[in-house]
Design a protein around this motif. Structure first.
Motif, PDB file in Angstrom:
ATOM      1  N   VAL A  27       0.862  -1.175   0.000  1.00 36.68           N
ATOM      2  CA  VAL A  27       0.000   0.000   0.000  1.00 36.68           C
ATOM      3  C   VAL A  27       0.900   1.227   0.000  1.00 36.68           C
ATOM      4  O   VAL A  27       1.944   1.243   0.660  1.00 36.68           O
ATOM      5  N   TYR A  28       0.490   2.259  -0.729  1.00 44.50           N
ATOM      6  CA  TYR A  28       1.266   3.486  -0.839  1.00 44.50           C
ATOM      7  C   TYR A  28       0.410   4.668  -0.407  1.00 44.50           C
ATOM      8  O   TYR A  28      -0.795   4.696  -0.633  1.00 44.50           O
ATOM      9  N   CYS A  29       1.056   5.635   0.201  1.00 47.18           N
ATOM     10  CA  CYS A  29       0.401   6.882   0.592  1.00 47.18           C
ATOM     11  C   CYS A  29       0.681   7.902  -0.508  1.00 47.18           C
ATOM     12  O   CYS A  29       1.826   8.058  -0.938  1.00 47.18           O
ATOM     13  N   LEU A  30      -0.351   8.580  -0.976  1.00 46.02           N
ATOM     14  CA  LEU A  30      -0.244   9.498  -2.103  1.00 46.02           C
ATOM     15  C   LEU A  30      -0.114  10.945  -1.636  1.00 46.02           C
ATOM     16  O   LEU A  30      -0.830  11.382  -0.738  1.00 46.02           O
ATOM     17  N   PHE A  31       0.800  11.687  -2.266  1.00 45.53           N
ATOM     18  CA  PHE A  31       0.964  13.122  -2.040  1.00 45.53           C
ATOM     19  C   PHE A  31       1.056  13.815  -3.387  1.00 45.53           C
ATOM     20  O   PHE A  31       1.659  13.290  -4.318  1.00 45.53           O
ATOM     21  N   THR A  32       0.489  14.994  -3.473  1.00 50.43           N
ATOM     22  CA  THR A  32       0.614  15.778  -4.699  1.00 50.43           C
ATOM     23  C   THR A  32       1.808  16.714  -4.579  1.00 50.43           C
ATOM     24  O   THR A  32       2.331  16.941  -3.482  1.00 50.43           O
ATOM     25  N   GLN A  33       2.197  17.264  -5.690  1.00 45.92           N
ATOM     26  CA  GLN A  33       3.298  18.217  -5.717  1.00 45.92           C
ATOM     27  C   GLN A  33       2.988  19.421  -4.826  1.00 45.92           C
ATOM     28  O   GLN A  33       3.878  19.980  -4.212  1.00 45.92           O
ATOM     29  N   ASN A  34       1.719  19.795  -4.723  1.00 46.65           N
ATOM     30  CA  ASN A  34       1.339  20.941  -3.897  1.00 46.65           C
ATOM     31  C   ASN A  34       1.491  20.663  -2.407  1.00 46.65           C
ATOM     32  O   ASN A  34       1.646  21.587  -1.624  1.00 46.65           O
ATOM     33  N   GLN A  35       1.413  19.407  -1.994  1.00 48.57           N
ATOM     34  CA  GLN A  35       1.556  19.057  -0.581  1.00 48.57           C
ATOM     35  C   GLN A  35       3.018  18.967  -0.152  1.00 48.57           C
ATOM     36  O   GLN A  35       3.335  19.235   0.993  1.00 48.57           O
ATOM     37  N   VAL A  36       3.892  18.555  -1.056  1.00 47.60           N
ATOM     38  CA  VAL A  36       5.294  18.348  -0.713  1.00 47.60           C
ATOM     39  C   VAL A  36       6.035  19.673  -0.790  1.00 47.60           C
ATOM     40  O   VAL A  36       6.067  20.328  -1.824  1.00 47.60           O
ATOM     41  N   VAL A  37       6.623  20.048   0.338  1.00 42.28           N
ATOM     42  CA  VAL A  37       7.369  21.299   0.425  1.00 42.28           C
ATOM     43  C   VAL A  37       8.823  21.067   0.034  1.00 42.28           C
ATOM     44  O   VAL A  37       9.411  21.847  -0.704  1.00 42.28           O
ATOM     45  N   GLU A  38       9.382  19.952   0.528  1.00 42.40           N
ATOM     46  CA  GLU A  38      10.798  19.692   0.310  1.00 42.40           C
ATOM     47  C   GLU A  38      11.097  18.233   0.621  1.00 42.40           C
ATOM     48  O   GLU A  38      10.466  17.636   1.484  1.00 42.40           O
ATOM     49  N   VAL A  39      12.066  17.670  -0.084  1.00 44.71           N
ATOM     50  CA  VAL A  39      12.564  16.343   0.215  1.00 44.71           C
ATOM     51  C   VAL A  39      13.980  16.529   0.737  1.00 44.71           C
ATOM     52  O   VAL A  39      14.839  17.092   0.057  1.00 44.71           O
ATOM     53  N   LEU A  40      14.213  16.092   1.979  1.00 45.52           N
ATOM     54  CA  LEU A  40      15.499  16.296   2.649  1.00 45.52           C
ATOM     55  C   LEU A  40      16.236  14.980   2.785  1.00 45.52           C
ATOM     56  O   LEU A  40      15.614  13.922   2.939  1.00 45.52           O
ATOM     57  N   GLY A  41      17.554  15.052   2.804  1.00 44.23           N
ATOM     58  CA  GLY A  41      18.366  13.884   3.120  1.00 44.23           C
ATOM     59  C   GLY A  41      18.320  13.640   4.612  1.00 44.23           C
ATOM     60  O   GLY A  41      17.515  14.234   5.337  1.00 44.23           O
ATOM     61  N   GLN A  42      19.195  12.785   5.100  1.00 45.75           N
ATOM     62  CA  GLN A  42      19.211  12.477   6.526  1.00 45.75           C
ATOM     63  C   GLN A  42      19.492  13.735   7.334  1.00 45.75           C
ATOM     64  O   GLN A  42      20.316  14.566   6.956  1.00 45.75           O
ATOM     65  N   ARG A  43      18.778  13.878   8.409  1.00 44.24           N
ATOM     66  CA  ARG A  43      18.908  15.022   9.313  1.00 44.24           C
ATOM     67  C   ARG A  43      18.928  14.522  10.743  1.00 44.24           C
ATOM     68  O   ARG A  43      18.410  13.450  11.036  1.00 44.24           O
ATOM     69  N   MET A  44      19.470  15.327  11.629  1.00 42.72           N
ATOM     70  CA  MET A  44      19.418  15.015  13.051  1.00 42.72           C
ATOM     71  C   MET A  44      17.976  15.161  13.517  1.00 42.72           C
ATOM     72  O   MET A  44      17.356  16.203  13.325  1.00 42.72           O
ATOM     73  N   VAL A  45      17.422  14.091  14.083  1.00 38.76           N
ATOM     74  CA  VAL A  45      16.065  14.119  14.627  1.00 38.76           C
ATOM     75  C   VAL A  45      16.191  14.146  16.142  1.00 38.76           C
ATOM     76  O   VAL A  45      16.812  13.272  16.734  1.00 38.76           O
ATOM     77  N   TYR A  46      15.616  15.172  16.752  1.00 37.12           N
ATOM     78  CA  TYR A  46      15.667  15.340  18.194  1.00 37.12           C
ATOM     79  C   TYR A  46      14.463  14.629  18.812  1.00 37.12           C
ATOM     80  O   TYR A  46      13.325  15.025  18.570  1.00 37.12           O
ATOM     81  N   PRO A  47      14.695  13.574  19.590  1.00 32.66           N
ATOM     82  CA  PRO A  47      13.579  12.814  20.163  1.00 32.66           C
ATOM     83  C   PRO A  47      12.799  13.626  21.198  1.00 32.66           C
ATOM     84  O   PRO A  47      13.333  14.554  21.793  1.00 32.66           O
TER      85      PRO A  47
END
Length: 182
Positions: A27-47
């Motif tokens: 199953v896939y979740c669908l997003f349109t170009q208008n919903q996606v702001v940016e695609v980022l590489g790995q980032r530090m995630v603060y828990p």
């Protein structure tokens, strides 16, 4: 000026969902170009201690904090993955706005699998699609708004507004009176 020979195309993104249902169709979740702001590489995630299983933490972006959501955990997959290594983060705009500044609220979705992209001609993207039956793992999920087939993929439409508002999974006050504490 557009001529009849010019075909307008819209870009779409498909994020694979991983549920606990073994052997089921992907199953896939669908997003349109208008919903996606940016695609980022790995980032530090603060828990964030004591957060729900689907909240991985926050990232810093443009001087603000954006919650990182594990869509698999949101959809009933495995809970918080210790040391989750997202290949990329998909920063998306929700339909809700910040009451202080009027900007759309954003979420960063942790993508452990490759996000698929494709384009559809505008005339093809507005055609009606027949609803599909929900897989058992997602049949009664509160954030799922519907299923359909697109280019052979089983697609789920998810409502991220309640997640962005912090009201996902919160019981309605009217339902609380029915809870008995033992």
């Amino acid at each position: 000026m557009q001529t009849d020979n010019t075909v307008l195309q819209q870009r779409f993104f498909l994020l694979p969902l991983h549920t606990r249902e073994q052997g089921a169709e992907p199953v896939y979740c669908l997003f349109t170009q208008n919903q996606v702001v940016e695609v980022l590489g790995q980032r530090m995630v603060y828990p964030v201690p004591f957060s729900p299983d689907y909240v991985q933490g926050f990232i810093e972006r443009d001087g603000g904090l954006v919650p990182v959501i594990d869509v698999d955990a949101l959809c009933g997959g495995a809970g918080k993955k210790v040391g989750l290594q997202a290949r990329q983060l998909l920063v998306m705009r929700t339909g809700q706005t910040d009451t202080a500044n009027g900007e759309f609220l954003k979420l960063a979705l942790a993508c452990t699998s490759t996000v698929l992209t494709f384009k559809l001609a505008e005339r093809d993207s507005i055609q009606a699609v027949a609803p599909e039956e929900a897989p058992a793992a997602l049949a009664s999920h509160s954030s799922v708004r519907g299923f359909f087939r697109l280019r052979g993929y089983l697609v789920a439409l998810l409502d991220f507004d309640t997640v962005a508002l912090g009201t996902y999974g919160v019981q309605d006050a009217a339902d609380e009176k029915n809870i008995a504490f033992v």
